[in-house]
Write a protein that holds these residues in place. Structure first.
Motif, short mmCIF file in Angstrom:
data_model
loop_
_atom_site.label_atom_id
_atom_site.label_comp_id
_atom_site.label_asym_id
_atom_site.label_seq_id
_atom_site.Cartn_x
_atom_site.Cartn_y
_atom_site.Cartn_z
N THR A 254 72.49 39.18 52.35
CA THR A 254 73.57 40.07 52.82
C THR A 254 74.96 39.49 52.54
O THR A 254 75.97 40.14 52.86
CB THR A 254 73.47 40.33 54.34
OG1 THR A 254 73.51 39.07 55.00
CG2 THR A 254 72.21 41.07 54.69
N THR A 255 75.03 38.30 51.92
CA THR A 255 76.34 37.72 51.58
C THR A 255 77.15 38.75 50.82
O THR A 255 76.67 39.34 49.86
CB THR A 255 76.16 36.48 50.68
OG1 THR A 255 75.26 35.60 51.32
CG2 THR A 255 77.49 35.77 50.46
N SER A 256 78.41 38.95 51.27
CA SER A 256 79.33 39.78 50.50
C SER A 256 79.10 41.28 50.63
O SER A 256 79.70 42.06 49.90
CB SER A 256 79.24 39.36 49.01
OG SER A 256 80.42 39.60 48.37
N ALA A 286 77.46 48.29 48.09
CA ALA A 286 77.06 47.25 49.06
C ALA A 286 75.54 47.16 49.14
O ALA A 286 74.96 46.07 49.25
CB ALA A 286 77.67 47.54 50.43
N ALA A 287 74.87 48.31 49.08
CA ALA A 287 73.40 48.32 49.14
C ALA A 287 72.82 47.57 47.95
O ALA A 287 71.85 46.81 48.08
CB ALA A 287 72.89 49.76 49.18
N ALA A 288 73.42 47.76 46.77
CA ALA A 288 72.94 47.05 45.58
C ALA A 288 73.18 45.54 45.73
O ALA A 288 72.32 44.73 45.38
CB ALA A 288 73.64 47.58 44.33
N VAL A 289 74.34 45.19 46.29
CA VAL A 289 74.69 43.77 46.44
C VAL A 289 73.71 43.06 47.38
O VAL A 289 73.30 41.93 47.11
CB VAL A 289 76.16 43.63 46.93
CG1 VAL A 289 76.46 42.22 47.41
CG2 VAL A 289 77.12 44.05 45.82
N ILE A 290 73.31 43.71 48.47
CA ILE A 290 72.39 43.03 49.39
C ILE A 290 70.95 43.03 48.88
O ILE A 290 70.12 42.32 49.41
CB ILE A 290 72.48 43.56 50.84
CG1 ILE A 290 71.97 44.98 50.96
CG2 ILE A 290 73.89 43.47 51.37
CD1 ILE A 290 72.13 45.50 52.38
N ALA A 295 76.96 36.03 46.19
CA ALA A 295 78.12 36.82 46.62
C ALA A 295 78.60 37.76 45.52
O ALA A 295 79.03 38.88 45.80
CB ALA A 295 79.26 35.89 47.03
N LEU A 296 78.52 37.32 44.27
CA LEU A 296 79.08 38.10 43.16
C LEU A 296 77.95 38.54 42.25
O LEU A 296 77.51 37.78 41.40
CB LEU A 296 80.09 37.25 42.38
CG LEU A 296 81.22 36.60 43.20
CD1 LEU A 296 82.09 35.72 42.31
CD2 LEU A 296 82.08 37.66 43.91
N VAL A 297 77.46 39.74 42.43
CA VAL A 297 76.36 40.19 41.57
C VAL A 297 76.95 40.83 40.32
O VAL A 297 78.05 41.39 40.36
CB VAL A 297 75.36 41.13 42.31
CG1 VAL A 297 75.01 40.62 43.70
CG2 VAL A 297 75.87 42.55 42.37
N PRO A 298 76.26 40.70 39.18
CA PRO A 298 76.82 41.20 37.92
C PRO A 298 76.92 42.73 37.90
O PRO A 298 76.20 43.42 38.62
CB PRO A 298 75.82 40.70 36.87
CG PRO A 298 74.57 40.39 37.60
CD PRO A 298 74.96 40.05 39.00
#
Ligand code: ADP
Length: 306
Positions: A254-256, A286-290, A295-298
């Motif tokens: 869940t970072t970021s 945000a759903a894709a990031v978690i 923290a920094l997804v491509p």
């Protein structure tokens, strides 16, 4: 005419466990993460810039190079002799993350110490983002200098955006923490809190209470993030609206989540002022990031622009 979004705060060197005995180096921090996601989603005629301070050492140079490689401009990052960036290490123990920090003398603490620089950067921006973590690392005098510039920016018609991002371990005194968060919110026309933090530290019973409290401090617009429970928006002149969170089948990290929400929201919101569409795009990002590590997804891991 090129427009500019400016994010103000601290980016740190991140060390995380790689193979046995090896550490992988990265760079992260709430306001930089927000700038990163804003850059990915912002229109081409918007610059996204970071305002901070780093040293003149090698790792500071590498950090600036990394920022530039993501498209975030670093022209407003001060170089301060004799200081270095803050650093933190992520420990993983059976899937549980914990952190150690070395940031008490970081260069970023001096980000607001040059009044001419601070004013010039803000004057050249249209949207200015800062957080409770930005305020937590500054001296009382620097907080006052920054807030007075942001007040001036708001009066000049700029959009000033604040995420309270309440982190008690960064503050020595609880009363000072709550007073300073309130002072930050009072200079912003858009406040973007996370309900969990607000309930814990301000005792809010529900997102409506959070909205009422920040409106009473003078924010015209409030976006309350509440994890999987969705988002409540209250924008001037409109009834409050609720937006459901995007479903996530497997939460990986869940970072970021909040930072990617903020950055995507702002990038979308500046296009046409449609807060509902911006929150929908932000919830998807945000759903894709978690669903991914780090923290920094491509860019490839994020949904196509809405
Ligand atoms: P923060 O990371 O700042 O504490 P939140 O936990 O409220 O912020 O998350 C920010 C946004 O990320 C939420 O508004 C929501 O859109 C999304 N989000 C967070 N957790 C989940 C989840 N479990 N399922 C779906 N969306 C989530």
């Amino acid at each position: 005419m090129m427009k500019r979004m400016l994010s103000i705060g601290e980016c740190m060197v991140e060390l995380r466990q790689a193979e046995e005995g090896l550490l992988r180096k990265g760079y992260a921090g709430d306001t930089f993460n927000t700038a990163y996601y804003a850059r990915l989603a912002a229109p081409k005629d918007w610059a996204v810039s970071y305002l901070s301070a780093v040293g003149i050492d090698k790792v500071s140079e590498e950090m600036l190079g990394f920022m530039e490689s993501t498209g975030v401009e670093t022209g407003f990052v001060r170089r301060v002799e004799g200081r270095t960036p803050g650093l933190y290490m992520i420990h993983l123990d059976k899937g549980e993350r914990s952190f150690s920090y070395w940031r008490s003398a970081s260069a970023a603490k001096t980000l607001a110490d040059d009044p001419v620089h601070l004013r010039a950067a803000i004057e050249q921006s249209d949207v200015v983002f800062f957080s409770g973590i930005t305020l937590a690392i500054l001296s009382a005098d620097a907080v006052e200098a920054l807030l007075s510039e942001l007040r001036r920016a708001r009066t000049a018609g700029k959009t000033v955006v604040f995420d309270p991002n309440i982190r008690p371990h960064l503050w020595q005194d609880r009363t000072v923490m709550l007073d300073t968060i309130n002072a930050g919110a009072a200079v912003a026309n858009l406040v973007m809190p996370s309900f969990d933090d607000e309930a814990t530290h301000f005792g809010d019973a529900d997102p409506a209470a959070t909205i009422a409290r920040y409106k009473a401090l003078g924010a015209e617009n409030v976006v309350v993030k509440d994890g999987a429970n969705g988002i409540t928006l209250s924008f001037a002149g409109k009834p409050a609206e609720f937006i459901t969170a995007t479903r996530v089948d497997k939460v990986v990290d869940t970072t970021s989540a909040g930072d990617s929400f903020n950055g995507t929201f702002l990038a979308r919101y500046v296009q046409d002022g449609d807060a509902r569409a911006a929150a929908t795009a932000a919830a998807r990002a945000a759903a894709a990031v978690i669903g991914h590590h780090g923290a920094l997804v491509p860019r490839e891991a994020l949904p196509a622009a809405a």
